[in-house]
Design a protein around this motif. Structure first.
Motif, PDB file in Angstrom:
ATOM      1  N   MET A  54      38.646  34.488  57.113  1.00 55.54           N
ATOM      2  CA  MET A  54      39.452  35.533  56.708  1.00 55.54           C
ATOM      3  C   MET A  54      40.908  35.747  56.873  1.00 55.54           C
ATOM      4  N   ILE A  55      41.644  35.526  55.885  1.00 54.35           N
ATOM      5  CA  ILE A  55      43.299  35.177  55.946  1.00 54.35           C
ATOM      6  C   ILE A  55      43.985  36.583  56.418  1.00 54.35           C
ATOM      7  N   VAL A  56      43.294  37.844  55.904  1.00 54.89           N
ATOM      8  CA  VAL A  56      44.176  39.176  56.420  1.00 54.89           C
ATOM      9  C   VAL A  56      42.877  40.000  56.801  1.00 54.89           C
ATOM     10  N   PRO A  57      43.288  40.809  57.855  1.00 53.13           N
ATOM     11  CA  PRO A  57      42.418  41.736  58.538  1.00 53.13           C
ATOM     12  C   PRO A  57      41.778  42.627  57.331  1.00 53.13           C
ATOM     13  N   PHE A  58      40.446  42.989  57.583  1.00 57.18           N
ATOM     14  CA  PHE A  58      39.431  43.527  56.516  1.00 57.18           C
ATOM     15  C   PHE A  58      40.072  44.922  56.344  1.00 57.18           C
ATOM     16  N   GLY A  59      40.679  45.419  57.263  1.00 58.87           N
ATOM     17  CA  GLY A  59      41.335  46.949  57.167  1.00 58.87           C
ATOM     18  C   GLY A  59      42.583  46.906  56.014  1.00 58.87           C
ATOM     19  N   HIS A  60      43.230  45.868  55.894  1.00 57.87           N
ATOM     20  CA  HIS A  60      44.300  45.730  54.988  1.00 57.87           C
ATOM     21  C   HIS A  60      43.620  45.521  53.581  1.00 57.87           C
ATOM     22  N   VAL A  61      42.704  44.839  53.459  1.00 66.01           N
ATOM     23  CA  VAL A  61      41.997  44.772  52.132  1.00 66.01           C
ATOM     24  C   VAL A  61      41.474  46.005  51.770  1.00 66.01           C
ATOM     25  N   LEU A  62      40.847  46.890  52.607  1.00 69.07           N
ATOM     26  CA  LEU A  62      40.103  48.320  52.243  1.00 69.07           C
ATOM     27  C   LEU A  62      41.539  49.052  51.918  1.00 69.07           C
ATOM     28  N   ALA A  63      42.628  48.890  52.642  1.00 72.01           N
ATOM     29  CA  ALA A  63      43.808  49.838  52.279  1.00 72.01           C
ATOM     30  C   ALA A  63      43.962  49.641  50.895  1.00 72.01           C
ATOM     31  N   ILE A  64      44.400  48.383  50.552  1.00 72.61           N
ATOM     32  CA  ILE A  64      44.837  48.058  49.178  1.00 72.61           C
ATOM     33  C   ILE A  64      43.798  48.431  48.203  1.00 72.61           C
ATOM     34  N   ALA A  65      42.268  48.402  48.566  1.00 72.63           N
ATOM     35  CA  ALA A  65      41.413  48.880  47.510  1.00 72.63           C
ATOM     36  C   ALA A  65      41.594  50.221  47.417  1.00 72.63           C
ATOM     37  N   VAL A  66      41.783  50.876  48.530  1.00 75.46           N
ATOM     38  CA  VAL A  66      41.837  52.623  48.555  1.00 75.46           C
ATOM     39  C   VAL A  66      42.863  52.939  47.297  1.00 75.46           C
ATOM     40  N   ILE A  67      44.181  52.336  47.779  1.00 71.62           N
ATOM     41  CA  ILE A  67      45.312  52.794  47.048  1.00 71.62           C
ATOM     42  C   ILE A  67      44.991  52.560  45.544  1.00 71.62           C
ATOM     43  N   LEU A  68      44.502  51.376  45.284  1.00 72.16           N
ATOM     44  CA  LEU A  68      44.142  50.977  43.809  1.00 72.16           C
ATOM     45  C   LEU A  68      43.320  52.064  43.301  1.00 72.16           C
ATOM     46  N   PHE A  69      42.171  52.459  44.151  1.00 71.53           N
ATOM     47  CA  PHE A  69      41.174  53.649  43.701  1.00 71.53           C
ATOM     48  C   PHE A  69      41.590  54.855  43.411  1.00 71.53           C
ATOM     49  N   VAL A  70      42.729  55.189  44.192  1.00 75.43           N
ATOM     50  CA  VAL A  70      43.334  56.482  44.039  1.00 75.43           C
ATOM     51  C   VAL A  70      44.140  56.297  42.681  1.00 75.43           C
ATOM     52  N   LEU A  71      44.816  55.362  42.529  1.00 71.71           N
ATOM     53  CA  LEU A  71      45.700  54.969  41.274  1.00 71.71           C
ATOM     54  C   LEU A  71      44.906  55.206  40.125  1.00 71.71           C
ATOM     55  N   GLY A  72      43.585  54.601  40.082  1.00 71.95           N
ATOM     56  CA  GLY A  72      42.559  54.618  38.986  1.00 71.95           C
ATOM     57  C   GLY A  72      42.208  56.171  38.967  1.00 71.95           C
ATOM     58  N   LEU A  73      41.819  56.605  40.091  1.00 67.85           N
ATOM     59  CA  LEU A  73      41.356  58.239  39.903  1.00 67.85           C
ATOM     60  C   LEU A  73      42.539  59.196  39.349  1.00 67.85           C
ATOM     61  N   THR A  74      43.737  59.027  39.704  1.00 68.78           N
ATOM     62  CA  THR A  74      44.620  59.878  39.192  1.00 68.78           C
ATOM     63  C   THR A  74      44.954  59.558  37.469  1.00 68.78           C
ATOM     64  N   CYS A  75      44.868  58.286  37.343  1.00 74.25           N
ATOM     65  CA  CYS A  75      44.911  58.049  35.814  1.00 74.25           C
ATOM     66  C   CYS A  75      43.886  58.651  35.013  1.00 74.25           C
ATOM     67  N   THR A  76      42.463  58.649  35.661  1.00 70.20           N
ATOM     68  CA  THR A  76      41.365  59.378  34.889  1.00 70.20           C
ATOM     69  C   THR A  76      41.877  60.697  34.913  1.00 70.20           C
ATOM     70  N   VAL A  77      42.276  61.360  35.877  1.00 65.71           N
ATOM     71  CA  VAL A  77      42.382  62.837  35.969  1.00 65.71           C
ATOM     72  C   VAL A  77      43.196  63.153  35.187  1.00 65.71           C
ATOM     73  N   VAL A  78      44.643  62.945  35.283  1.00 62.31           N
ATOM     74  CA  VAL A  78      45.903  63.131  34.725  1.00 62.31           C
ATOM     75  C   VAL A  78      46.098  62.759  33.188  1.00 62.31           C
ATOM     76  N   ARG A  79      45.877  61.712  32.760  1.00 64.17           N
ATOM     77  CA  ARG A  79      46.037  61.322  31.347  1.00 64.17           C
ATOM     78  C   ARG A  79      44.998  61.950  30.534  1.00 64.17           C
ATOM     79  N   ARG A  80      45.595  62.133  29.105  1.00 62.10           N
ATOM     80  CA  ARG A  80      44.776  62.788  28.266  1.00 62.10           C
ATOM     81  C   ARG A  80      44.147  61.930  27.135  1.00 62.10           C
ATOM     82  N   GLN A  81      44.770  60.878  27.035  1.00 61.36           N
ATOM     83  CA  GLN A  81      44.026  59.967  26.146  1.00 61.36           C
ATOM     84  C   GLN A  81      43.197  59.445  26.555  1.00 61.36           C
ATOM     85  N   LEU A  82      41.699  59.459  25.423  1.00 60.65           N
ATOM     86  CA  LEU A  82      40.559  58.819  26.127  1.00 60.65           C
ATOM     87  C   LEU A  82      40.741  57.205  26.400  1.00 60.65           C
ATOM     88  N   ILE A  83      41.544  56.440  25.717  1.00 65.47           N
ATOM     89  CA  ILE A  83      41.657  54.998  26.265  1.00 65.47           C
ATOM     90  C   ILE A  83      42.099  54.962  27.590  1.00 65.47           C
TER      91      ILE A  83
END
Lengths: 172, 101
Positions: free
Chosen positions: B1-30
């Protein structure tokens, strides 16, 4: 060395995703997301999953994102292009993200020969992968194949040709 | 494991929140579907990171199944966008907030 690369790629991934979320034009958003997925594929490779990295590029970038682009272009969802040419400021974020991804992939190939030969930290080879996938997870593969079949049938049903009412009246 | 598992989790959480924001905020179906894609990729990142952390192949196998799920979801969802655009003449989520009673 590899951890520094990982953090650079994570920054590229998050920046590209942020640009994708905030971009108004859907075509630009999809292209930024493609760039982010290239960075994500390199991260998968650094985490010891070369097969997943290859499939990320093939399936996500090559198939799914191109399908999105295809739908955007068919339905003309993108706004009209402004008449003036693209200013150089609009090139900066895309070029910087692309340069970071290219830099990291070249660094992986040239600086770390063990990684280039397919031996990062914990490497899962195709043999172990295939044996586990079709041995222990054979039932899951069957279920997923059924699901893909249902999705294909559903997409075909939704996209079938139906003449509109006035077209029917005109022809009859 | 090259990086701590917590850092991977943190990156994934930020990515997930970005996707959630995109889903909630944007109005175009695409763009809503693109947000779903970003969230699924955050899940894939967590699975590959967990696979590297515990030195097991199971996480990577699950990513393959996740890709199949994503492919089928995208196929049906984009067909529905196409259908809605042809039937209703719109691909914006705000235009579909009424039901035929």
């Amino acid at each position: 060395m590899a951890s520094i690369l990982f953090y650079i790629l994570a920054f590229v991934l998050l920046a590209a995703t942020l640009l994708c979320v905030t971009c108004r034009n859907p075509v630009h958003a999809v292209i930024y997301l493609v760039k982010g997925f290239f960075a994500l594929a390199l991260m998968f490779y650094l985490l010891g999953a070369p097969l997943i990295a290859a499939w990320e590029v093939i399936v996500y970038v090559g198939a799914i994102m191109v399908l999105f682009l295809f739908i955007i272009m068919v339905l003309e969802l993108a706004p009209r292009e402004q008449p003036q040419g693209p200013g150089w400021k609009r090139w900066v974020p895309g070029l910087m993200l692309a340069a970071a991804v290219i830099f990291c992939s070249l660094l992986i190939i040239f600086q770390d020969p063990s990684a280039a030969s397919g031996n990062p930290a914990h490497f899962v080879g195709p043999r172990a992968f295939g044996e586990a996938l079709f041995g222990r997870f054979g039932l899951a593969v069957e279920v997923v194949s059924f699901q893909l079949l249902f999705a294909a049938v559903g997409a075909y049903y939704l996209g079938r040709y139906q003449p509109r009412e006035q077209d029917k009246e005109e022809t009859s | 494991m090259i990086v701590p598992f917590g850092h991977v989790l943190a990156i994934a959480v930020i990515l997930f929140v970005l996707g959630l924001t995109c889903t909630v905020v944007r109005r175009q179906l695409i763009m809503i579907l693109i947000g779903v894609e970003i969230m699924l990729n955050a899940a894939a990142l967590v699975l590959v990171g967990a696979s590297a952390h515990w030195q097991q192949v199971d996480g990577q196998l699950f990513v393959v199944l996740l890709m199949a799920v994503t492919a089928s979801e995208v196929a049906v969802a984009l067909a529905m966008v196409f259908y809605l655009r042809h039937r209703q003449g719109s691909a914006v989520a705000d235009d579909f907030n009424r039901m035929h009673g």
